[in-house]
Each structure stands twice: as C-alpha cells, then as structure tokens.
Design a protein around this motif. Structure first.
Motif, PDB file in Angstrom:
ATOM      1  N   TYR A  60     -28.651  36.201 -14.978  1.00 44.15           N
ATOM      2  CA  TYR A  60     -29.479  35.545 -15.985  1.00 44.15           C
ATOM      3  C   TYR A  60     -30.879  36.147 -15.915  1.00 44.15           C
ATOM      4  CZ  TYR A  60     -25.773  32.067 -16.042  1.00 44.15           C
ATOM      5  OH  TYR A  60     -24.563  31.441 -16.135  1.00 44.15           O
ATOM      6  N   VAL A  61     -31.329  36.735 -17.034  1.00 42.62           N
ATOM      7  CA  VAL A  61     -32.616  37.407 -17.109  1.00 42.62           C
ATOM      8  C   VAL A  61     -33.472  36.704 -18.153  1.00 42.62           C
ATOM      9  CG1 VAL A  61     -33.745  39.634 -17.496  1.00 42.62           C
ATOM     10  CG2 VAL A  61     -31.393  39.573 -16.663  1.00 42.62           C
ATOM     11  N   GLY A  62     -34.768  36.564 -17.864  1.00 43.07           N
ATOM     12  CA  GLY A  62     -35.700  36.028 -18.840  1.00 43.07           C
ATOM     13  C   GLY A  62     -35.976  37.054 -19.928  1.00 43.07           C
ATOM     14  N   SER A  63     -36.850  36.701 -20.834  1.00 41.45           N
ATOM     15  CA  SER A  63     -37.114  37.591 -21.971  1.00 41.45           C
ATOM     16  C   SER A  63     -38.599  37.865 -22.176  1.00 41.45           C
ATOM     17  CB  SER A  63     -36.519  36.989 -23.245  1.00 41.45           C
ATOM     18  OG  SER A  63     -37.051  35.697 -23.476  1.00 41.45           O
ATOM     19  N   GLN A  64     -39.396  37.679 -21.111  1.00 45.05           N
ATOM     20  CA  GLN A  64     -40.827  37.943 -21.209  1.00 45.05           C
ATOM     21  C   GLN A  64     -41.225  39.005 -20.182  1.00 45.05           C
ATOM     22  OE1 GLN A  64     -39.877  34.540 -21.340  1.00 45.05           O
ATOM     23  NE2 GLN A  64     -40.383  34.410 -23.491  1.00 45.05           N
ATOM     24  N   GLY A  65     -41.977  39.980 -20.590  1.00 49.10           N
ATOM     25  CA  GLY A  65     -42.625  40.883 -19.662  1.00 49.10           C
ATOM     26  C   GLY A  65     -41.816  42.065 -19.181  1.00 49.10           C
ATOM     27  N   ALA A  66     -42.525  42.931 -18.456  1.00 48.51           N
ATOM     28  CA  ALA A  66     -41.969  44.201 -17.995  1.00 48.51           C
ATOM     29  C   ALA A  66     -40.869  44.024 -16.954  1.00 48.51           C
ATOM     30  CB  ALA A  66     -43.089  45.087 -17.444  1.00 48.51           C
ATOM     31  N   PHE A  67     -41.016  43.044 -16.056  1.00 52.20           N
ATOM     32  CA  PHE A  67     -39.991  42.872 -15.027  1.00 52.20           C
ATOM     33  C   PHE A  67     -38.662  42.452 -15.646  1.00 52.20           C
ATOM     34  CE2 PHE A  67     -37.816  40.440 -11.637  1.00 52.20           C
ATOM     35  CZ  PHE A  67     -37.594  41.497 -10.763  1.00 52.20           C
ATOM     36  N   ASP A  68     -38.702  41.522 -16.584  1.00 47.60           N
ATOM     37  CA  ASP A  68     -37.479  41.108 -17.271  1.00 47.60           C
ATOM     38  C   ASP A  68     -36.849  42.281 -18.022  1.00 47.60           C
ATOM     39  OD1 ASP A  68     -37.743  38.494 -16.364  1.00 47.60           O
ATOM     40  OD2 ASP A  68     -38.634  37.764 -18.218  1.00 47.60           O
ATOM     41  N   ALA A  69     -37.672  43.070 -18.699  1.00 42.77           N
ATOM     42  CA  ALA A  69     -37.162  44.223 -19.449  1.00 42.77           C
ATOM     43  C   ALA A  69     -36.537  45.249 -18.513  1.00 42.77           C
ATOM     44  CB  ALA A  69     -38.277  44.858 -20.267  1.00 42.77           C
ATOM     45  N   LEU A  70     -37.153  45.466 -17.371  1.00 35.68           N
ATOM     46  CA  LEU A  70     -36.615  46.422 -16.401  1.00 35.68           C
ATOM     47  C   LEU A  70     -35.279  45.921 -15.845  1.00 35.68           C
ATOM     48  CD1 LEU A  70     -37.217  49.093 -14.952  1.00 35.68           C
ATOM     49  CD2 LEU A  70     -38.404  47.756 -13.204  1.00 35.68           C
ATOM     50  N   ALA A  71     -35.210  44.645 -15.498  1.00 40.01           N
ATOM     51  CA  ALA A  71     -33.958  44.070 -14.996  1.00 40.01           C
ATOM     52  C   ALA A  71     -32.858  44.183 -16.041  1.00 40.01           C
ATOM     53  CB  ALA A  71     -34.169  42.611 -14.586  1.00 40.01           C
ATOM     54  N   ALA A  72     -33.167  43.871 -17.299  1.00 40.13           N
ATOM     55  CA  ALA A  72     -32.178  43.970 -18.378  1.00 40.13           C
ATOM     56  C   ALA A  72     -31.696  45.404 -18.543  1.00 40.13           C
ATOM     57  CB  ALA A  72     -32.769  43.447 -19.686  1.00 40.13           C
ATOM     58  N   SER A  73     -32.600  46.348 -18.451  1.00 45.55           N
ATOM     59  CA  SER A  73     -32.252  47.757 -18.610  1.00 45.55           C
ATOM     60  C   SER A  73     -31.311  48.238 -17.500  1.00 45.55           C
ATOM     61  CB  SER A  73     -33.533  48.599 -18.617  1.00 45.55           C
ATOM     62  OG  SER A  73     -33.242  49.959 -18.612  1.00 45.55           O
ATOM     63  N   VAL A  74     -31.624  47.894 -16.272  1.00 44.03           N
ATOM     64  CA  VAL A  74     -30.767  48.299 -15.148  1.00 44.03           C
ATOM     65  C   VAL A  74     -29.403  47.628 -15.254  1.00 44.03           C
ATOM     66  CG1 VAL A  74     -30.500  48.257 -12.635  1.00 44.03           C
ATOM     67  CG2 VAL A  74     -32.723  48.821 -13.632  1.00 44.03           C
ATOM     68  N   LEU A  75     -29.377  46.364 -15.635  1.00 45.75           N
ATOM     69  CA  LEU A  75     -28.097  45.666 -15.796  1.00 45.75           C
ATOM     70  C   LEU A  75     -27.252  46.296 -16.899  1.00 45.75           C
ATOM     71  CD1 LEU A  75     -29.262  41.985 -15.301  1.00 45.75           C
ATOM     72  CD2 LEU A  75     -27.633  43.241 -13.854  1.00 45.75           C
ATOM     73  N   GLN A  76     -27.884  46.707 -17.985  1.00 47.45           N
ATOM     74  CA  GLN A  76     -27.147  47.398 -19.056  1.00 47.45           C
ATOM     75  C   GLN A  76     -26.457  48.642 -18.514  1.00 47.45           C
ATOM     76  OE1 GLN A  76     -30.193  47.855 -22.200  1.00 47.45           O
ATOM     77  NE2 GLN A  76     -28.490  47.411 -23.565  1.00 47.45           N
ATOM     78  N   GLU A  77     -27.173  49.414 -17.722  1.00 42.15           N
ATOM     79  CA  GLU A  77     -26.587  50.622 -17.123  1.00 42.15           C
ATOM     80  C   GLU A  77     -25.426  50.273 -16.197  1.00 42.15           C
ATOM     81  OE1 GLU A  77     -29.673  52.715 -15.083  1.00 42.15           O
ATOM     82  OE2 GLU A  77     -30.837  53.047 -16.914  1.00 42.15           O
ATOM     83  N   LEU A  78     -25.609  49.247 -15.383  1.00 38.83           N
ATOM     84  CA  LEU A  78     -24.581  48.883 -14.405  1.00 38.83           C
ATOM     85  C   LEU A  78     -23.319  48.321 -15.056  1.00 38.83           C
ATOM     86  CD1 LEU A  78     -26.753  47.391 -11.532  1.00 38.83           C
ATOM     87  CD2 LEU A  78     -25.587  49.606 -11.588  1.00 38.83           C
ATOM     88  N   ARG A  79     -23.459  47.761 -16.243  1.00 37.23           N
ATOM     89  CA  ARG A  79     -22.273  47.227 -16.940  1.00 37.23           C
ATOM     90  C   ARG A  79     -21.268  48.319 -17.254  1.00 37.23           C
ATOM     91  NH1 ARG A  79     -22.963  43.559 -21.695  1.00 37.23           N
ATOM     92  NH2 ARG A  79     -20.769  43.284 -21.276  1.00 37.23           N
ATOM     93  N   ALA A  80     -21.722  49.543 -17.451  1.00 44.08           N
ATOM     94  CA  ALA A  80     -20.802  50.655 -17.699  1.00 44.08           C
ATOM     95  C   ALA A  80     -19.938  50.922 -16.468  1.00 44.08           C
ATOM     96  CB  ALA A  80     -21.584  51.909 -18.085  1.00 44.08           C
ATOM     97  N   GLN A  81     -20.524  50.772 -15.293  1.00 41.62           N
ATOM     98  CA  GLN A  81     -19.821  51.002 -14.035  1.00 41.62           C
ATOM     99  C   GLN A  81     -19.055  49.764 -13.558  1.00 41.62           C
ATOM    100  OE1 GLN A  81     -22.544  52.436 -11.058  1.00 41.62           O
ATOM    101  NE2 GLN A  81     -20.995  52.561  -9.461  1.00 41.62           N
ATOM    102  N   TYR A  82     -19.560  48.591 -13.907  1.00 38.77           N
ATOM    103  CA  TYR A  82     -18.965  47.319 -13.484  1.00 38.77           C
ATOM    104  C   TYR A  82     -18.757  46.444 -14.721  1.00 38.77           C
ATOM    105  CZ  TYR A  82     -20.701  48.934  -8.983  1.00 38.77           C
ATOM    106  OH  TYR A  82     -20.955  49.686  -7.865  1.00 38.77           O
ATOM    107  N   PRO A  83     -17.726  46.710 -15.496  1.00 40.22           N
ATOM    108  CA  PRO A  83     -17.544  45.974 -16.759  1.00 40.22           C
ATOM    109  C   PRO A  83     -17.264  44.481 -16.581  1.00 40.22           C
ATOM    110  CG  PRO A  83     -15.696  47.458 -16.347  1.00 40.22           C
ATOM    111  CD  PRO A  83     -16.707  47.732 -15.288  1.00 40.22           C
TER     112      PRO A  83
END
Length: 154
Positions: free
Chosen positions: A37-60
C-alpha cells in the motif's frame, strides 16, 4: 499473506532507489510480503510506486495499490491501481491524509520509511509504526539528527 506500507518525506533523493529495491526484494522473497500500500503524495511515494511497478514484472503475484486520501480528479493519473479506503469520504479534507495513513498502517505488517527529521507526518507515522510493533525499515542515512526510527532488530 503479509502486507507492507510506506511513509516518507515529500522530498527524497532518487539515490535511495537501490536501497529501496533491495528492501522490497527482501520483503517479497524472504518475508512473504505480497501486498503493498503506497500513498499518493510526494517523491518518496512516487519512488516506491515506481520500484513496485518494476518488481511486478518479476513477481506478478504481488499486489500494489496506491491508497488515495482524496477522491481523484479526472486529470489525475496514477502509476498503480488505486484504492479509496471505505469511510474516508466522511473525513474532513484537512484530516484525510492522516486518516489514510492510519488505515494503511492497520493493514501493514512491515513499514518502509524515509525519515530524515523528527517532525511531520512521515516521522509521526514511522514512530507510530514502531510503537505498534511493526517491522520498520528506515532508508534514511543513520547519521541524521532527530530521526524517528531505524532498522528492525530481527
């Protein structure tokens, strides 16, 4: 099925990306975390969302949700599936982020933070997570002054 959430300052350097990725890999591979569960405000949330998007390809099998504090506007675009927690519609706007953060903390077993100073919402919720006995991974440099928490002693 374990869950993880994130709390971090609005400003955070992109240089923590490798450490964030490493922690998320540990949570997925060693701790069995499959829901994020990721928030939607600020750089840290955006960075977490970005890394999770990448990891979903490896861990569907992992589920990643961006938890909103406010009803989205038509022009809003989010990198992950969104979730508006039930009950937030009755919360006054000025309390919505804190309400959402408490909701995310209730769902989580693990918390990943980026806390560089002891004031503000990120520090408040990182400290609350520790008081509640959650496993907290703080990605901020250890030499910071007034920080709220550190890595878990497992």
């Amino acid at each position: 099925m374990a869950a993880c959430t994130f709390f971090g300052h609005r400003d955070c350097p992109a240089s923590i990306r490798p450490a964030l990725r490493s922690v998320l890999l540990e949570l997925i591979e060693e701790k069995g975390v499959s829901t994020f569960y990721v928030g939607s405000q600020g750089a840290f949330d955006a960075l977490a969302a970005s890394v999770l998007q990448e990891l979903r390809a490896q861990y569907p099998h992992i589920r990643c949700r961006m938890v909103l504090a406010y009803f989205p506007r038509q022009q809003d675009a989010f990198p992950l599936e969104t979730l508006l927690p039930e009950g937030i519609e009755a919360v006054p706007r000025r309390f919505a982020i804190s309400w959402r953060n408490r909701w995310m903390l209730r769902q989580a077993d693990y918390v990943v933070t980026y806390v560089t100073h002891g004031w503000g919402g990120a520090a408040q919720f990182a400290a609350l997570a520790q008081r509640q006995g959650k496993f907290v991974y703080d990605l901020a440099p250890k030499s910071r002054a007034g920080g709220a928490c550190g890595f878990p002693a497992e």
